[in-house]
Design a protein around this motif. Structure first.
Motif, PDB file in Angstrom:
ATOM      1  N   CYS A   1      52.538  67.630  38.977  1.00 64.74           N
ATOM      2  CA  CYS A   1      51.923  67.171  40.253  1.00 64.74           C
ATOM      3  C   CYS A   1      50.520  66.801  39.618  1.00 64.74           C
ATOM      4  O   CYS A   1      49.780  67.740  39.130  1.00 64.74           O
ATOM      5  CB  CYS A   1      51.622  68.287  41.296  1.00 64.74           C
ATOM      6  SG  CYS A   1      50.694  67.569  42.626  1.00 64.74           S
TER       7      CYS A   1
ATOM      8  N   CYS B   1      44.875  72.477  43.498  1.00 69.70           N
ATOM      9  CA  CYS B   1      45.689  72.815  44.681  1.00 69.70           C
ATOM     10  C   CYS B   1      45.521  74.138  45.151  1.00 69.70           C
ATOM     11  O   CYS B   1      45.953  75.159  44.469  1.00 69.70           O
ATOM     12  CB  CYS B   1      47.066  72.160  44.509  1.00 69.70           C
ATOM     13  SG  CYS B   1      48.047  72.433  46.140  1.00 69.70           S
TER      14      CYS B   1
ATOM     15  N   CYS C   1      55.262  72.984  40.011  1.00 68.21           N
ATOM     16  CA  CYS C   1      54.146  71.960  40.166  1.00 68.21           C
ATOM     17  C   CYS C   1      53.665  71.582  39.075  1.00 68.21           C
ATOM     18  O   CYS C   1      53.155  70.552  38.777  1.00 68.21           O
ATOM     19  CB  CYS C   1      53.129  72.566  40.989  1.00 68.21           C
ATOM     20  SG  CYS C   1      53.522  73.134  42.823  1.00 68.21           S
TER      21      CYS C   1
ATOM     22  N   CYS D   1      54.804  65.861  47.615  1.00 68.44           N
ATOM     23  CA  CYS D   1      54.677  67.516  47.355  1.00 68.44           C
ATOM     24  C   CYS D   1      55.715  68.118  47.225  1.00 68.44           C
ATOM     25  O   CYS D   1      56.943  67.738  47.803  1.00 68.44           O
ATOM     26  CB  CYS D   1      53.546  68.041  48.475  1.00 68.44           C
ATOM     27  SG  CYS D   1      53.243  69.657  48.245  1.00 68.44           S
ATOM     28  N   HIS D   2      55.840  69.375  46.456  1.00 70.15           N
ATOM     29  CA  HIS D   2      56.903  70.173  46.333  1.00 70.15           C
ATOM     30  C   HIS D   2      57.213  71.001  47.684  1.00 70.15           C
ATOM     31  O   HIS D   2      58.267  71.388  47.783  1.00 70.15           O
ATOM     32  CB  HIS D   2      56.980  71.090  45.230  1.00 70.15           C
ATOM     33  CG  HIS D   2      56.862  70.504  43.853  1.00 70.15           C
ATOM     34  ND1 HIS D   2      58.313  69.816  43.423  1.00 70.15           N
ATOM     35  CD2 HIS D   2      56.293  70.023  42.844  1.00 70.15           C
ATOM     36  CE1 HIS D   2      58.517  69.138  42.437  1.00 70.15           C
ATOM     37  NE2 HIS D   2      56.993  69.553  41.951  1.00 70.15           N
TER      38      HIS D   2
HETATM   39  S1  SF4 Z   1      51.759  72.234  46.160  1.00 64.57           S
HETATM   40 FE1  SF4 Z   1      52.137  69.940  46.343  1.00 64.57          FE
HETATM   41  S2  SF4 Z   1      50.136  69.358  45.990  1.00 64.57           S
HETATM   42 FE2  SF4 Z   1      50.146  71.381  45.320  1.00 64.57          FE
HETATM   43  S3  SF4 Z   1      50.457  71.377  43.270  1.00 64.57           S
HETATM   44 FE3  SF4 Z   1      52.369  71.494  44.119  1.00 64.57          FE
HETATM   45  S4  SF4 Z   1      53.102  69.710  44.416  1.00 64.57           S
HETATM   46 FE4  SF4 Z   1      51.144  69.402  44.056  1.00 64.57          FE
END
Ligand code: SF4
Ligand code: ATP
Ligand code: SF4
Ligand code: MG
Lengths: 318, 677
Positions: B631, B637, B645, B663-664
């Motif tokens: 990500c 984040c 991620c 997003c995951h």
């Molecule tokens: S929670 Fe969502 S936005 Fe945050 S790093 Fe993981 S995938 Fe990315």
């Protein structure tokens, strides 16, 4: 960083190579050649043949270029025409003379230029600035042959303090030269100093108006400390290149001044060899002047690179 | 608590014009800064805020001089002092934090040296103690690894870090009064919120008085106890922050507040007409007369005095302030909803677009390919309908302008296709692009100073597209130019003016006029209002909206300001490091659930309301490059899940109200988590 330096040096050599090609072919396409010039009216028949033979002019152009270039690389420029002297022997004392004149002008002119530039900037629009600026702008506008002639008229002819023209032989030693160069040095310094002082002035004024100098003042840094720590290092950095160009200009012989004062330097040699159609010397001069420009500019760029933290770290990151 | 740190009495500062007239740019300023108080000074560009702040340090810029009045600090007048005395006060008792720290740190000196300089000047500490103190100060402003930072040169720090260094330097002398001139302007929203929070902390921690100069009421609201509003060199309002921002009793402040777009209410803000008078032009009457809705004849010839109103603890310069005291704002006042006629007709289709700034190697150039596994912008899919306004938001470095440049053809794409009007593929290269498409897509830039040729008159600037695309000449051309100028509310009168003779707002209007002259289908707006004052910004936004309604133009609107985006756009795409995070209709993007990055951005928005505090959920680190895999937002984040991620590019999910989130974390879970805090 090292890579950059190497790149610049290589680029310098390429420039020189191109210069040599241009001068060589320039000489080649001009009507007449060394022998016809040398022999003048007798340039026919056996005499001409013999001359061609002797100077190696009867081989094809590219072969001559290669052997000439190989000679130059070993520091041998071949023979001059007029006296049939080795060009190295002709050039040697001239280079030395020009160096003497240039170093004297640099030693005197540059510190004065820096000082005047800084003073006029710091006292901007006040009395010192108004006086100095008027004088510098004035001396910038009079051409050198006028100022040189005026100097001779006043100092040498009216006051009879110093000799008006240089009458030492080309091979004179430095101590013989020194008293003779005072007037030429003054003439050269006047115009050079004026140009540089203006440059330094505007550079300092620009830095003085910058946010970081205002910040230093608001931080309570005492005035002179601010000038030396915050203003000058940043203002003089761009001056390095101008100084370099000036030095290159000086070393290359200041043609007009040398002629007016009859000074036996490179500049006068340029004029002499051109009017004598001494082509091998012209070629040699072109190469020498070009190498002076290239190497001085290279040094200036490297210095800027070393002194400017911004460029330095940029290079390291790469 | 109530003792004064600095008292300014009847201060007038001005300059002598070329005609020899004496022109005041600060007029009769009187106010007192109390101990421990933070005073915000607001006003638009040119209102004299910086001049006033500098005068509080006894500093008057080259070209200006004090006409009358004094700045009293510890019973001495700073404006009458010698430099020697001032050197002992500046940096030690009164310190300044400049607007642009990047330009205010000396480039050839290391950060550590510059802080040390202040310490040496203003304390008696020995070398080792100073070194310790430098680390302590850098720690206090929350810079990571102080020892390493101290060895860096200013250009080796990010904008936010430079600003922190400036704060550390100002704190070196333990000043009694801290002056801040636009300390956060030009920083990213999240960085700005962090720096403000730091300042608030320092004010509480050290009890220093602060004067905070800004044109941004949002920032002022977060830090000030008291607000001074300046207009055209005068104080027009001076009072407690809450009453000034919630119930402004001066027509200028009233209008200013209404021209700020707000996150909470969609739609365009009201704009004030006209602009601030140039110094020296108003000789008689109230300086706000030209722009005032409440003005009456009396205001034209009489200038109001600054009047202190006991029960409100406020000073105001207006004859009719009483009309505003009991004025209750009805909610609908600020809402002028955008009314876009969006056709179900795709005008631009950006699919799988990647853009790289990497240099092409020789072989790649031969095959016209770019081999970069981690391009600046990657995998952008957006389609835009005719008549729609799509906004791209994100912090600096998020690739917003890069994408616009590729659409305009100024930058080659690495992969992907951009299609115009359903099926016409736009060429990658400007040179091979059909001239019709060039006309159809126009760009308006952030800074009109850079995009308008200073040597061309307004007439020449606007005539270019008309001649180029429509071949107009002579009278016909002139007619058309005037017509276009009138559309942006600049008349014939402006034809012969040069850009330098125009105000910021007028310049931007000329840029808008030039874009519209080409009769484009799509206009790309790159931060078109960020260089403008709020009141001017509102006017430009309103103008853009009207033109769009008239011509049915499609906008792609790039901005870092979420409130402005909310006001003008139909749909919003959020970008981080060149990767899309979230996209959807604006009203939904501004609601939960949000992508964690959108959440961070929204939390950092500063509302012009002292009771709405920003929520700081993520650090404001600057990342130089997008991560190689996983990500794009993983580095910052606050909700990061772990390895997934870091390794896997998150999937797109459709939120309950139609916005897509990448997003995951499942959208339902996101909503639950976000509702908690
Ligand atoms: S929670 Fe969502 S936005 Fe945050 S790093 Fe993981 S995938 Fe990315
Ligand atoms: N050296 C100067 N000579 C003449 N006029 C000046 C000078 N410096 C500033 N001014 C004028 O004084 C007025 C106030 O300037 P000042 O910089 O204090 O405004 P400001 O409110 O800080 O604006 P901004 O928000 O753009 O920073 C402006 O009209 C400006 O053009
Ligand atoms: S004095 Fe008159 S013109 Fe000035 S702000 Fe008040 S009402 Fe408006
Ligand atoms: Mg300012």
């Amino acid at each position: 960083m090292l890579l950059l330096v190497l790149k610049r040096i290589l680029l310098g050599f390429i420039t020189l190579f191109i210069v040599s090609l241009i001068t060589f072919s320039g000489v080649e396409v001009l009507p007449g050649d060394a022998c016809t010039t040398y022999l003048e009216r007798e340039a026919y028949g056996a005499a001409l043949e013999a001359c061609y033979e002797r100077l190696g002019l009867n081989t094809p152009a590219h072969e001559r270029y290669i052997s000439w270039a190989a000679g130059v690389l070993q520091g041998d420029f071949g023979y001059s025409l007029s006296g049939e002297m080795r060009i190295n022997d002709v050039l040697g004392p001239r280079v030395k003379n020009s160096m003497v004149l240039a170093s004297a002008s640099i030693l005197i002119g540059i510190p004065i230029a820096l000082l005047l530039g800084i003073i006029t900037a710091l006292w901007r629009d006040k009395l010192p600035d108004i006086i100095i600026s008027t004088v510098t702008i004035f001396s910038m506008t009079i051409p050198e042959f006028i100022s040189a002639t005026l100097l001779i008229l006043i100092v040498a002819i009216w006051l009879e303090w110093l000799p008006g023209i240089v009458i030492v032989p080309t091979g004179a030693s430095i101590s013989e030269l020194l008293p003779n160069i005072i007037l030429p040095v003054i003439a050269i310094s006047m115009i050079m100093t004026a140009h540089m002082a203006r440059m330094v002035r505007s550079s300092v004024i620009q830095v003085m108006a910058s946010d970081y100098v205002q910040m230093a003042i608001l931080k309570g840094v005492p005035y002179w400390k601010m000038v030396f720590k915050h203003v000058l290092p940043n203002a003089l950095l761009p001056a390095i290149n101008v100084v370099a160009l000036t030095i290159a200009w000086l070393l290359g012989g200041v043609v007009v001044t040398e002629v007016v004062f009859n000074y036996p330097g490179l500049g006068r040699l340029v004029i002499e060899s051109i009017s004598n159609r001494d082509l091998p010397v012209v070629q040699a001069l072109a190469i020498i002047l070009a190498s002076i420009y290239v190497s001085i500019n290279l040094i200036a760029d490297l210095m800027t690179l070393m002194l400017n933290p911004r460029l330095k770290s940029l290079q390291i990151k790469k | 608590m109530d003792s004064a740190v600095q008292t300014i009495n009847n201060l007038t500062i001005g300059f002598t014009s070329q005609k020899g007239e004496r022109i005041s740019i600060l007029k009769n300023i009187s106010t007192t800064i109390k101990k421990g108080e933070t005073v915000g000074i607001v006003g638009e560009s040119g209102s004299g805020k910086s001049t006033l702040a500098l005068a509080m340090m006894g500093y008057v810029k080259h070209g200006l001089y004090t006409i009358s009045g004094e700045c009293i600090f510890h019973s001495n007048n700073l404006l009458g002092m010698q430099n020697k005395e001032l050197e002992n006060i500046r940096g030690r008792k009164i310190a300044m934090i400049p607007q642009n720290a990047g330009q205010s740190l000396t480039p050839n000196l290391k950060i550590g040296y510059q802080i040390d300089e202040a310490l040496r000047l203003h304390t008696d500490l020995k070398k080792e103690d100073r070194d310790k103190k430098i680390s302590e100060l850098l720690n206090k402003v929350r810079l990571p690894s102080p020892e390493i930072m101290a060895q860096r040169y200013p250009h080796e720090l990010s904008g936010g870090q430079q600003q922190r260094v400036a704060v550390a330097m100002a704190l070196a002398g333990n000043p009694e009064l801290l002056l801040l001139d636009e300390p956060t302007t030009g920083l990213d929203v999240t960085t700005q919120a962090h720096v403000l929070e730091l300042l608030n902390f320092i004010a509480k921690d050290t009890g220093t008085s602060m004067v905070y100069v800004s044109h941004d009421l949002g920032a002022i609201a977060q830090v000030s106890d008291r607000v001074i509003v300046m207009y055209s060199g005068e104080i027009v309002l001076d009072g407690p922050v809450r009453s000034i921002l919630k119930n402004p009793i001066h027509p200028y402040t009233f209008g200013l507040l209404k021209s700020i777009p707000k996150l909470t209410s969609p739609g365009l803000p009201d704009s004030m007409s006209g602009s601030q008078p140039q110094p020296g032009t108003v000789k008689l009457g109230c300086s706000f007369y030209e722009r005032c809705n409440l003005a009456e004849d009396k205001c034209k010839t009489n200038s109001p005095d600054l009047e202190f109103i006991e029960n409100l603890n406020t000073s105001v310069r207006c004859f009719k302030y009483e009309d505003l005291i009991d004025f209750k704002e009805t909610k609908s006042d600020n809402v002028k909803s955008t009314n876009n006629n969006i056709l179900d007709n795709e005008i631009l289709d950006i699919s799988k677009v990647s853009i790289s700034y990497a240099k092409q190697k020789f072989l790649e150039q031969l095959f016209n390919k770019i081999d970069d596994t981690n391009p600046t912008v990657q995998d952008i899919n957006i389609n835009i309908n005719k008549g729609e306004t799509l906004a791209l938001v994100g912090e600096s470095g998020s690739g917003k302008s890069t994408i616009l440049k590729s659409i305009a053809g100024l930058l080659k794409t690495k992969d992907g296709i951009i299609k115009f009007d359903k099926d016409k593929v736009l060429s990658n290269d400007l040179k091979t692009r059909d001239p019709g498409f060039l006309r159809a897509i126009q760009l308006i830039f952030q800074n009109p100073d850079e995009s308008l040729n200073p040597n061309h008159t307004v007439e020449e600037i606007v005539s270019q597209p008309l001649r180029l695309y429509f071949g107009l000449k002579g009278d016909e051309l002139k007619q058309k130019i005037i017509e276009v100028l009138e559309k942006v509310r600049l008349g014939e009168f402006y034809l012969t003016r040069y850009p330098r003779q125009l105000s910021g707002g007028e310049k931007q209007r000329v840029a808008v006029a030039r874009a519209f002259a080409a009769k484009p289908d799509i206009i790309l707006c790159d931060e078109v209002t960020s260089a403008l004052d709020v009141s001017v910004q509102a006017a430009v936004l309103n103008l853009l909206q009207e033109l769009k309604e008239d011509f049915g133009t499609t906008y792609i609107f790039v901005s870092h300001d979420l409130a402005v985006v909310r006001a003008i756009s139909d749909r919003v795409a959020v970008l981080y490091q060149g990767r899309l995070c979230e996209i959807g209709p604006s009203k939904n993007v501004y609601q939960l659930p949000s992508h964690p990055y959108t959440e961070v951005l929204l939390g950092a928005v500063l509302e012009p309301d002292p009771d709405v505090k920003p929520k700081l959920v993520a650090e404001d680190i600057v990342e130089e490059k997008p991560p190689e895999q996983g990500c794009s937002f993983q580095g910052r984040c606050p909700r990061i899940l772990g390895d997934i991620c870091k390794n896997v590019v998150p999937p797109w999910q459709i939120g309950e109200n139609g916005n897509s989130i990448r997003c995951h974390i499942k959208v339902e879970d996101l909503k639950k988590q976000q509702n908690v805090n």
